[in-house]
Design a protein around this motif. Structure first.
Motif, PDB file in Angstrom:
ATOM      1  N   THR A  87       0.808  -1.216   0.000  1.00 29.38           N
ATOM      2  CA  THR A  87       0.000   0.000   0.000  1.00 29.38           C
ATOM      3  C   THR A  87       0.850   1.279   0.000  1.00 29.38           C
ATOM      4  OG1 THR A  87      -0.173  -0.048   2.420  1.00 29.38           O
ATOM      5  CG2 THR A  87      -1.961  -1.083   1.162  1.00 29.38           C
ATOM      6  N   THR A  88       2.085   1.182  -0.424  1.00 24.09           N
ATOM      7  CA  THR A  88       2.923   2.378  -0.498  1.00 24.09           C
ATOM      8  C   THR A  88       2.343   3.362  -1.514  1.00 24.09           C
ATOM      9  OG1 THR A  88       4.890   1.086   0.060  1.00 24.09           O
ATOM     10  CG2 THR A  88       5.255   3.228  -0.971  1.00 24.09           C
ATOM     11  N   TRP A  89       2.273   4.640  -1.133  1.00 26.01           N
ATOM     12  CA  TRP A  89       1.737   5.693  -1.992  1.00 26.01           C
ATOM     13  C   TRP A  89       2.538   5.758  -3.291  1.00 26.01           C
ATOM     14  CZ3 TRP A  89       2.821  11.553  -1.050  1.00 26.01           C
ATOM     15  CH2 TRP A  89       1.946  12.344  -1.835  1.00 26.01           C
ATOM     16  N   ALA A  90       1.847   5.963  -4.413  1.00 27.26           N
ATOM     17  CA  ALA A  90       2.501   5.982  -5.722  1.00 27.26           C
ATOM     18  C   ALA A  90       3.644   6.987  -5.776  1.00 27.26           C
ATOM     19  CB  ALA A  90       1.470   6.297  -6.805  1.00 27.26           C
ATOM     20  N   HIS A  91       3.484   8.115  -5.107  1.00 26.38           N
ATOM     21  CA  HIS A  91       4.516   9.156  -5.113  1.00 26.38           C
ATOM     22  C   HIS A  91       5.837   8.633  -4.554  1.00 26.38           C
ATOM     23  CE1 HIS A  91       6.071  13.235  -5.046  1.00 26.38           C
ATOM     24  NE2 HIS A  91       6.425  13.087  -3.782  1.00 26.38           N
ATOM     25  N   GLU A  92       5.760   7.749  -3.568  1.00 20.53           N
ATOM     26  CA  GLU A  92       6.964   7.235  -2.927  1.00 20.53           C
ATOM     27  C   GLU A  92       7.672   6.183  -3.769  1.00 20.53           C
ATOM     28  OE1 GLU A  92       8.266   8.665  -0.529  1.00 20.53           O
ATOM     29  OE2 GLU A  92       6.621   9.872   0.232  1.00 20.53           O
ATOM     30  N   ALA A  93       6.983   5.682  -4.788  1.00 15.83           N
ATOM     31  CA  ALA A  93       7.595   4.676  -5.658  1.00 15.83           C
ATOM     32  C   ALA A  93       8.261   5.316  -6.873  1.00 15.83           C
ATOM     33  CB  ALA A  93       6.546   3.663  -6.121  1.00 15.83           C
ATOM     34  N   GLU A  94       8.059   6.625  -7.046  1.00 11.87           N
ATOM     35  CA  GLU A  94       8.609   7.325  -8.200  1.00 11.87           C
ATOM     36  C   GLU A  94      10.071   7.684  -7.953  1.00 11.87           C
ATOM     37  OE1 GLU A  94       6.207  10.731  -8.983  1.00 11.87           O
ATOM     38  OE2 GLU A  94       4.517   9.573  -9.712  1.00 11.87           O
ATOM     39  N   ALA A  95      10.936   6.726  -8.164  1.00 11.81           N
ATOM     40  CA  ALA A  95      12.364   6.971  -7.957  1.00 11.81           C
ATOM     41  C   ALA A  95      13.168   5.920  -8.693  1.00 11.81           C
ATOM     42  CB  ALA A  95      12.706   6.940  -6.469  1.00 11.81           C
ATOM     43  N   THR A  96      14.312   6.334  -9.149  1.00 13.55           N
ATOM     44  CA  THR A  96      15.247   5.402  -9.765  1.00 13.55           C
ATOM     45  C   THR A  96      16.626   5.669  -9.178  1.00 13.55           C
ATOM     46  OG1 THR A  96      15.612   6.948 -11.591  1.00 13.55           O
ATOM     47  CG2 THR A  96      13.975   5.207 -11.932  1.00 13.55           C
ATOM     48  N   LEU A  97      17.413   4.640  -9.091  1.00 15.55           N
ATOM     49  CA  LEU A  97      18.782   4.777  -8.608  1.00 15.55           C
ATOM     50  C   LEU A  97      19.703   4.955  -9.811  1.00 15.55           C
ATOM     51  CD1 LEU A  97      18.996   2.024  -5.852  1.00 15.55           C
ATOM     52  CD2 LEU A  97      18.617   4.469  -5.555  1.00 15.55           C
ATOM     53  N   ARG A  98      20.365   6.111  -9.866  1.00 12.60           N
ATOM     54  CA  ARG A  98      21.285   6.359 -10.976  1.00 12.60           C
ATOM     55  C   ARG A  98      22.577   5.572 -10.794  1.00 12.60           C
ATOM     56  NH1 ARG A  98      19.231  11.541  -9.914  1.00 12.60           N
ATOM     57  NH2 ARG A  98      21.072  12.065  -8.667  1.00 12.60           N
ATOM     58  N   HIS A  99      22.924   5.330  -9.544  1.00 14.47           N
ATOM     59  CA  HIS A  99      24.148   4.582  -9.239  1.00 14.47           C
ATOM     60  C   HIS A  99      24.032   4.082  -7.802  1.00 14.47           C
ATOM     61  CE1 HIS A  99      25.333   8.030  -6.791  1.00 14.47           C
ATOM     62  NE2 HIS A  99      25.005   8.790  -7.815  1.00 14.47           N
ATOM     63  N   GLY A 100      24.935   3.204  -7.430  1.00 11.81           N
ATOM     64  CA  GLY A 100      24.973   2.747  -6.046  1.00 11.81           C
ATOM     65  C   GLY A 100      24.059   1.593  -5.706  1.00 11.81           C
ATOM     66  N   SER A 101      23.461   0.952  -6.700  1.00 10.35           N
ATOM     67  CA  SER A 101      22.526  -0.136  -6.408  1.00 10.35           C
ATOM     68  C   SER A 101      23.201  -1.294  -5.678  1.00 10.35           C
ATOM     69  CB  SER A 101      21.870  -0.643  -7.696  1.00 10.35           C
ATOM     70  OG  SER A 101      22.843  -1.107  -8.603  1.00 10.35           O
ATOM     71  N   GLU A 102      24.532  -1.382  -5.806  1.00  5.92           N
ATOM     72  CA  GLU A 102      25.238  -2.450  -5.098  1.00  5.92           C
ATOM     73  C   GLU A 102      25.234  -2.226  -3.588  1.00  5.92           C
ATOM     74  OE1 GLU A 102      28.179   0.827  -5.848  1.00  5.92           O
ATOM     75  OE2 GLU A 102      26.603  -0.182  -7.017  1.00  5.92           O
ATOM     76  N   ARG A 103      24.895  -1.015  -3.147  1.00  2.41           N
ATOM     77  CA  ARG A 103      24.811  -0.709  -1.727  1.00  2.41           C
ATOM     78  C   ARG A 103      23.388  -0.828  -1.188  1.00  2.41           C
ATOM     79  NH1 ARG A 103      25.817   4.443  -1.752  1.00  2.41           N
ATOM     80  NH2 ARG A 103      26.719   4.747  -3.810  1.00  2.41           N
ATOM     81  N   MET A 104      22.537  -1.503  -1.941  1.00  2.00           N
ATOM     82  CA  MET A 104      21.144  -1.666  -1.529  1.00  2.00           C
ATOM     83  C   MET A 104      20.726  -3.124  -1.631  1.00  2.00           C
ATOM     84  SD  MET A 104      17.681  -0.075  -3.248  1.00  2.00           S
ATOM     85  CE  MET A 104      17.369  -1.453  -4.341  1.00  2.00           C
ATOM     86  N   ARG A 105      19.859  -3.533  -0.728  1.00  2.00           N
ATOM     87  CA  ARG A 105      19.224  -4.830  -0.821  1.00  2.00           C
ATOM     88  C   ARG A 105      17.709  -4.628  -0.763  1.00  2.00           C
ATOM     89  NH1 ARG A 105      23.590  -5.748  -1.983  1.00  2.00           N
ATOM     90  NH2 ARG A 105      25.054  -7.342  -1.274  1.00  2.00           N
ATOM     91  N   THR A 106      16.982  -5.436  -1.502  1.00  2.00           N
ATOM     92  CA  THR A 106      15.523  -5.457  -1.418  1.00  2.00           C
ATOM     93  C   THR A 106      15.125  -6.780  -0.793  1.00  2.00           C
ATOM     94  OG1 THR A 106      15.250  -4.051  -3.366  1.00  2.00           O
ATOM     95  CG2 THR A 106      13.356  -5.375  -2.699  1.00  2.00           C
ATOM     96  N   ILE A 107      14.313  -6.711   0.251  1.00  2.00           N
ATOM     97  CA  ILE A 107      13.913  -7.937   0.954  1.00  2.00           C
ATOM     98  C   ILE A 107      12.408  -8.122   0.852  1.00  2.00           C
ATOM     99  CG2 ILE A 107      15.879  -7.922   2.514  1.00  2.00           C
ATOM    100  CD1 ILE A 107      14.123  -6.708   4.673  1.00  2.00           C
ATOM    101  N   ALA A 108      11.979  -9.367   0.955  1.00  2.00           N
ATOM    102  CA  ALA A 108      10.558  -9.680   0.804  1.00  2.00           C
ATOM    103  C   ALA A 108       9.754  -9.317   2.035  1.00  2.00           C
ATOM    104  CB  ALA A 108      10.398 -11.168   0.483  1.00  2.00           C
ATOM    105  N   GLY A 109      10.395  -9.340   3.186  1.00  2.00           N
ATOM    106  CA  GLY A 109       9.675  -9.049   4.422  1.00  2.00           C
ATOM    107  C   GLY A 109      10.633  -8.649   5.523  1.00  2.00           C
ATOM    108  N   ILE A 110      10.086  -8.075   6.567  1.00  2.00           N
ATOM    109  CA  ILE A 110      10.898  -7.535   7.658  1.00  2.00           C
ATOM    110  C   ILE A 110      11.684  -8.620   8.388  1.00  2.00           C
ATOM    111  CG2 ILE A 110       9.158  -7.671   9.493  1.00  2.00           C
ATOM    112  CD1 ILE A 110      11.462  -4.662   8.750  1.00  2.00           C
TER     113      ILE A 110
END
Length: 202
Positions: free
Chosen positions: A163-186
């Motif tokens: 239920t994240t607001w659409a505005h908060e999903a409007e982003a792209t990473l130009r660089h540095g994606s190796e410093r991020m992880r996406t997880i399925a749950g807390i």
């Protein structure tokens, strides 16, 4: 006009008003009134405006529901690292939500800000006395939680929520994606933090 069109019109008004009202239920309610006036060409009744205000009050009164596993996940990270809470929105409402969540005791510091962008994080890092390279942000918003911190050289764990607001999903990473992880749950948070911590130590 179908519901999708109404939602698009409302979102356009909300985006236009962020600079005036900021984030939170109160700003959303004002945008709902404005959008309703526009959509109905000023024919909306006082009763319907009152209904919108009532919806906002219901949201402001809604009890805080802490998702399963959140406390345990924060406790696991806090056992190894200092943890702060950074949230944005209406000060009065955010303070009440933090208090009612029962989680305030887990954080070394709680910051309620009007915007979560690179400038705000840079100011906070200076106040915290910490380099961005030693900071990791966890959140469900790519736009507000992750992208600005990555931009500054920090780290991030993205926990998408349906239920994240659409505005908060409007982003792209130009660089540095190796410093991020996406997880399925807390429940996966502690492991992700540990992995990024090890990567940062190299």
């Amino acid at each position: 006009m179908d519901l999708a069109d109404v939602a698009d019109r409302l979102y356009a008004v909300e985006k236009r008003n962020i600079g005036f009202f900021g984030y939170g239920v109160k700003g959303m309610a004002l945008s709902m009134v404005e959008a309703a006036v526009e959509i109905t060409e000023s024919r909306i009744s006082a009763a319907d405006v009152h209904r919108i205000v009532g919806l906002a009050k219901d949201l402001l009164r809604h009890p805080v529901e802490v998702l399963d596993g959140v406390r345990e996940a924060v406790e696991a990270v806090a056992a190894r690292h200092p943890v702060v809470l950074i949230t944005k929105g209406d000060l009065f409402h955010q303070e009440a939500k933090v208090r009612d969540s029962g989680l305030a005791d887990l954080f070394r510091r709680i910051e309620i800000v009007s915007e979560k962008d690179a400038a705000t994080y840079a100011r906070l890092f200076e106040e915290f006395g910490i380099a961005p390279q030693r900071f990791l942000m966890v959140g469900n918003s790519l736009r507000s939680d992750i992208a600005p911190v990555i931009e500054l050289g920090g780290w991030g764990v993205h926990v998408p929520y349906h239920t994240t607001w659409a505005h908060e999903a409007e982003a792209t990473l130009r660089h540095g994606s190796e410093r991020m992880r996406t997880i399925a749950g807390i429940v996966d948070l502690a492991q992700a933090v540990q992995e990024l911590d090890a990567l940062a130590a190299r």
